[in-house]
Design an enzyme around this catalytic site. Structure first.
Site, PDB file in Angstrom:
ATOM      1  N   SER A 546      38.482  93.094  45.910  1.00  0.00           N
ATOM      2  CA  SER A 546      37.321  92.156  46.417  1.00  0.00           C
ATOM      3  C   SER A 546      36.264  91.859  46.638  1.00  0.00           C
ATOM      4  O   SER A 546      35.460  92.469  45.478  1.00  0.00           O
ATOM      5  CB  SER A 546      38.262  91.212  48.082  1.00  0.00           C
ATOM      6  N   ASP A 632      44.362  83.631  42.553  1.00  0.00           N
ATOM      7  CA  ASP A 632      44.111  84.112  43.981  1.00  0.00           C
ATOM      8  C   ASP A 632      42.359  82.290  43.939  1.00  0.00           C
ATOM      9  O   ASP A 632      41.626  82.542  43.479  1.00  0.00           O
ATOM     10  CB  ASP A 632      43.158  84.711  43.135  1.00  0.00           C
ATOM     11  N   HIS A 667      45.956  86.260  45.991  1.00  0.00           N
ATOM     12  CA  HIS A 667      44.570  87.592  46.174  1.00  0.00           C
ATOM     13  C   HIS A 667      45.559  88.904  46.352  1.00  0.00           C
ATOM     14  O   HIS A 667      44.837  90.286  46.179  1.00  0.00           O
ATOM     15  CB  HIS A 667      43.521  87.389  47.172  1.00  0.00           C
TER      16      HIS A 667
END
Length: 695
Positions: A546, A632, A667
């Site tokens: 991330s 995501d 995600h």
């Protein structure tokens, strides 16, 4: 490594102009115009984009084909360290005690309860049964009503983080007709057990309003309680520890604003605590009486302080310091119980829990002697209690759950994490070292390695980093990383600037105009590990996800020769284009973190100077393994897809850069506690292969 041909995306240049600069994006076409629809239904993805992602997966499978047996072995090892019939320590609430429990072989938990003092276990919800037949399933949250008759729970079955809330009648063991779509997943029950509050997520995947639902009515009739007009703010709902108030919290990454609703009067309008003031954060609890307690950084309290104020007039003009600001002591969170305050804070990079008697002001702390460890409060349903629960672990010590009697100071060990395949802490070494930087700072680095690992530079190293949003990476126990450590890896966490590991100033020193410090800290930590013979240049596998994936992209551009490989999970690498697109879910809320390149030339130039996608160049790059999720909403799939496409067009090496796109997840990657292991095994197998440790 050179026989297989990586996919080459077609170049379709798109030009944009901003601040007098022309930006050319050859791979903008990989961004689906209908991305909102794709989040809800992945089948509507443009066939040309899907074909490219499928080609990436096919290349990944081909390059990783000789690690299939290794991946299976790694999954078996990691699964062998999981207690398959694990359960949480029951948490009391009134007549019952609530817990979660796994059955052997189950991917998802059962929610259960017993009478408070024990007895037959009652099944409330079987998440594993709900997940059957779904490629992806996540239980977003579950909350029982104050009268213990209903259970509100939420599910996400695409990975897009759009949760549907359902209500279960616990006596009938059946769901009611109530169904609330497009929510953040959490709820806060009113005292009547007939009303609940939740956060709605709009088509741009932003939490823009809070609604109240009455059991037995259609969601279309739910009352809008609060609308957040600023697209840069998140909003959410919660309850105070006393259960007296519903909390509506609006915030971005540096400013917050709170409203309260009397839980006994759910129809009453929200009452503002104090108006938002840029860069002032606060959160609130009540004492069960006529005062509220507020954790805040107001008045220059960089590492936060705690104040109180009258409940009738809680505005900032009436705030009185209770726990004064102390530079270097970062107060992370606060809870109020009957007559006591419990706060979690970090001093010298290590956490501790402090208990304070509200009447006398007397305090005592709970701390541990290890060189590096993790400590966290576990929450409580109850307000009038002497017991606070916390969890302790370290890289060598499995998690331990304690109940602590705040009145007597007695500590009761309720559970120790069991590692079925065996774990001997004395076989491992945990250390905390300090890596110096050219500007005079020191970067804490947590180390874990086997006691018999040679520290002569020959060991490969997995170096993990994050460095954003003021999030500290805990020095906690991980059963998964043992699969690398047991194969001779040194595992290291670089607690770089951008996190709050050394206080709030550590966060500010890696934010916005100081973002470059995050990247240089990681590189300096790597060089210190090399200089001190924990590993060698070219033997370090850099790992981040991330915002930590942005870190991976930046350090691959800045210092490619140091890394033996880079693993980037859902990496935020197309920073400039994303921050220029105000329609994307997180863009306006992220401007306080990175800067607003639309309105500010200075922010534009700064982000442009480090954005990994925009700073790819003609040079050698290390081997890379990249993970992405089609659904995501946080780091959209096209960021890593574009990044690898451009990297391959520019690079001068023959190293493999492979990407696995989970077409059924978002995600967080694969759902289910065992399916998650498969993606970790792919990452580890890649690291072992490129470090010649795959045998």
């Amino acid at each position: 490594m050179t026989e297989l041909k990586a996919p080459r995306a077609e170049k379709r240049p798109v030009a944009t102009h901003i601040h007098g600069v022309e930006l050319i994006d050859d791979y903008a076409w990989l961004r689906a115009d209908n991305w909102q629809d794709v989040l809800r239904d992945p089948d509507v993805l443009d066939p040309a984009i899907r074909a490219h992602l499928d080609a990436e997966n096919a290349f990944c499978d081909a390059w990783m084909a000789d690690t299939v047996e290794l991946q299976a072995k790694l999954v078996a090892e990691m699964r062998g360290r999981i207690l398959e019939d694990d359960s949480s320590v029951p948490l009391p609430d009134g007549p019952y005690a609530y817990a979660s429990r796994y059955l052997v072989g189950a991917q998802h938990p059962r929610l259960v309860r017993t009478l408070r003092d024990g007895g037959p276990e009652e099944l409330l919800l079987d998440a594993d049964a709900l997940a059957q037949g779904k490629p992806y399933f996540s239980l977003g949250g579950a909350s029982h009503s104050p009268d213990h008759k209903l259970l509100a729970y939420s599910i996400d079955d695409t990975g897009s983080e759009y949760h549907t809330i359902r209500i279960r009648d616990l006596d009938a063991d059946a769901d009611l007709p109530d169904e609330i779509p497009s929510t953040a997943g959490g709820v806060a029950w009113a005292a009547d057990s007939r009303s609940l509050f939740y956060t709605f997520i709009n088509d741009n995947h932003r939490t823009e309003k809070v609604l109240r639902h009455v059991i037995g009515t259609p969601a279309s009739e739910d009352v809008v309680v609060y609308v957040e007009e600023d697209s840069g703010f998140f909003c959410g709902v919660d309850k105070t520890q006393s259960n007296r108030f519903i909390i509506i919290d609006s915030h971005d990454h540096e400013t917050s604003e709170v409203r309260l609703i009397d839980a006994a009067a759910p129809d009453s309008p929200p009452r503002l605590v104090t108006a938002r003031d840029t860069e002032v954060e606060y959160s609130i609890e009540d004492d069960g009486g006529d005062r509220v307690y507020i954790l805040t950084n107001a008045d220059g309290a960089e590492d936060f302080k705690i104040v109180n104020a009258p409940l009738k007039n809680p505005g900032r003009d009436n705030w009185i310091d209770v726990v004064a600001h102390e530079p270097g002591r970062l107060i992370l969170s606060m809870s109020i119980f009957q007559g006591r305050m419990v706060r979690l804070e970090r001093v010298g990079g290590l956490p501790r829990i402090v208990i304070r008697e509200l009447a006398s002001g007397h305090e005592h702390a709970i701390a541990f002697p290890e060189e590096a460890y993790s400590l966290g409060l576990s929450g409580s349903y109850e307000f009038d209690t002497n017991i606070v629960r916390f969890t302790y672990s370290s890289p060598t010590t499995p998690a331990q759950v304690y109940d602590y009697d705040m009145e007597t100071g007695e500590r009761f060990l309720r559970k120790t994490q069991e590692v079925p395949s065996g774990h001997e802490p004395s076989d491992y070494v945990t250390r905390r070292i300090q890596a110096p930087t050219p500007d005079g700072e020191t970067v804490p680095v947590t180390l874990l390695y086997r006691a018999d690992t040679p520290l002569d530079g020959s060991a490969p190293c997995l170096l993990y980093g994050y460095g954003a949003y003021g999030i500290a990476i805990p020095a906690s126990f991980s059963t998964r990383i043992l699969s690398l450590v047991n194969r001779g890896f040194v595992y290291a966490i670089a607690h770089v600037r951008g996190g709050n590991d050394k206080g709030h100033r550590w966060y500010l020193a890696g934010k916005r105009e100081n973002k470059i410090n995050t990247f240089s800290d990681f590189i300096d930590a790597a060089r210190y590990l090399v200089d001190n013979r924990f590993t060698s240049e070219g033997r370090i596998v850099a790992h981040g996800g991330s915002a930590g994936g942005m870190l991976m992209g930046a350090v691959a551009n800045m210092a490619p020769d140091i890394w033996g490989a880079v693993i980037a999970a859902v990496p935020f690498v197309d920073v400039l284009n994303t921050m220029l697109d105000a329609s994307l879910p997180l863009t306006p809320p992220e401007w306080p973190e990175w800067g607003n390149p639309i309105d500010s030339v200075e922010d534009f130039e700064r982000i442009r100077s480090y954005s990994p996608y925009d700073n790819l160049t003609t040079q050698d790059y290390p081997p890379m393994f990249v993970l992405a999720g089609l659904a995501d909403p946080r780091v959209t799939y096209w960021e890593p897809a574009k990044w690898l496409a451009r990297l391959r067009a520019l690079k001068t090496d023959d190293n493999p850069q492979v990407m696995h796109v989970n077409m059924d997840a978002g995600h967080g990657g694969a759902s289910g506690r065992f399916d998650e292991l498969k993606e970790t095994a792919m990452e580890y197998a890649f690291a072992l292969k490129v470090m010649d440790r795959a045998n």
